[in-house]
Motif scaffolding. Structure first.
Motif, mmCIF file in Angstrom:
data_model
loop_
_atom_site.group_PDB
_atom_site.id
_atom_site.type_symbol
_atom_site.label_atom_id
_atom_site.label_comp_id
_atom_site.label_asym_id
_atom_site.label_seq_id
_atom_site.Cartn_x
_atom_site.Cartn_y
_atom_site.Cartn_z
ATOM 1 N N SER A 1 57.945 28.837 38.859
ATOM 2 C CA SER A 1 56.634 29.048 39.450
ATOM 3 C C SER A 1 55.981 30.279 38.835
ATOM 4 O O SER A 1 56.619 31.325 38.684
ATOM 5 C CB SER A 1 56.766 29.227 40.968
ATOM 6 N N THR B 1 60.791 32.185 39.752
ATOM 7 C CA THR B 1 59.487 32.630 39.251
ATOM 8 C C THR B 1 59.580 33.102 37.808
ATOM 9 O O THR B 1 60.644 33.525 37.343
ATOM 10 C CB THR B 1 58.956 33.791 40.115
ATOM 11 N N PRO C 1 54.411 25.495 44.638
ATOM 12 C CA PRO C 1 55.079 25.716 43.342
ATOM 13 C C PRO C 1 56.467 26.338 43.481
ATOM 14 O O PRO C 1 57.375 26.004 42.701
ATOM 15 C CB PRO C 1 54.119 26.669 42.615
#
Length: 306
Positions: free
Chosen positions: A242, A77, A249
């Protein structure tokens, strides 16, 4: 953390398969590391006579150190996860070094001359490699005015001009050279070599067996993928992460990370197989060159070259 823990054996298996093809051998299957770990976990563990508790505790603590680092760096992320605040990139570097120290301490307790030889060499050369990582991380902090790896990744993603900055390029190449040494790819012996004159990584686990040997091997694979992730997702190619928590994602980010790591692993493998091995004492010159690059990165930054 799960992505690193589960994906690390696959990356090691993929690199070993491609390396065998490059050398004209049939080679192992990509999933062979999973089968090897499964077999070792089912076997009995034996300890040398006179070995202390560190011999048995160190593989577990070492693996825990390596698995903590993915919670501090951008793996999937672009935003920090809830536990990312408990450490910064410098703390991640210390955890990697502490995990390696524990593996060496366990080898030193065995009394086996080859294991102690590997442990002694690992710590001797680690003492000159760790300053390289510290200087690289210091450069990161100076560029972003923070020690957060997420901040640096965001800086690099902000524009193509960021990745070609002289300080950034020098720090990235210094980290790449440090990874070559940390993954036992260059310059003195093959990563699977067992020749006394050159072996370092392979010697430390000589006296371990069963699940403890599996933990050491698994930890080594995890450490390799963690170093790849630091180079890729912070310095060289922090794209494909993501920005949200939606499943698709996040799965796409995991696939992107493993793909980038596989490409980087093949590149390092090609370098490993293209260069002649150096003598043992030459390793100080190799690491000194990496340290010099990291110093140049800091100097370039403060002299206005950014």
């Amino acid at each position: 953390m799960l992505t690193i823990a589960i994906g690390a054996p696959a990356i090691s298996g993929f690199i070993a398969t491609i390396e065998a093809k490059l050398q004209g051998r049939r080679g192992p299957r990509i999933l062979q590391p999973y089968f090897d770990l499964s077999k070792m976990f089912r076997k009995e563990s034996l300890a040398p006579s006179g070995a202390g508790p560190i011999f048995l505790i160190a593989p577990i603590l070492s693996l825990a150190c390596y698995l903590t680092v993915p919670m501090l760096i951008p793996v999937l992320t672009t935003y920090p996860l809830p536990l990312a605040d408990m450490g910064d990139i410098l703390g991640g570097g210390f955890l990697l070094a502490f995990g390696s120290f524990l593996a060496s301490a366990a080898a030193a307790e065995t009394g086996d001359p080859y294991a102690q030889l590997g442990a002694s060499r690992a710590k001797s050369f680690g003492a000159i490699t760790e300053p390289v990582l510290l200087m690289v991380f210091f450069t990161v902090a100076a560029i972003t005015a923070t020690d957060s790896p997420f901040a640096l990744a965001a800086t690099v993603r902000s524009g193509p001009e960021q990745i070609v900055r002289p300080a950034h390029l020098l720090a990235t190449f210094a980290l790449f050279m440090a990874i070559l040494f940390e993954t036992a790819r260059i310059p003195i012996e093959t990563h699977t070599g067992t020749i006394e004159l050159g072996m370092i990584e392979t010697a430390r686990s000589f006296e371990h067996s069963g699940p403890y040997l599996a933990l050491l091997h698994w930890g080594s694979m995890i450490k390799q993928l963690v170093l790849f992730t630091i180079l890729l997702n912070i310095f060289a190619a922090p794209w494909g992460l993501s920005a949200g928590t939606a499943p698709l994602p996040v799965i796409g980010a995991a696939c992107a990370l493993l793909t980038k790591a596989a490409v980087l692993g093949v590149l390092i493998m090609c370098i490993d197989n293209s260069f002649a091995k150096l003598r043992l004492f030459k390793i100080t010159e190799f690491v000194a060159a990496a340290f010099l690059l990291s110093v140049f990165a800091v100097c370039t930054l403060f002299l206005g070259g950014s």
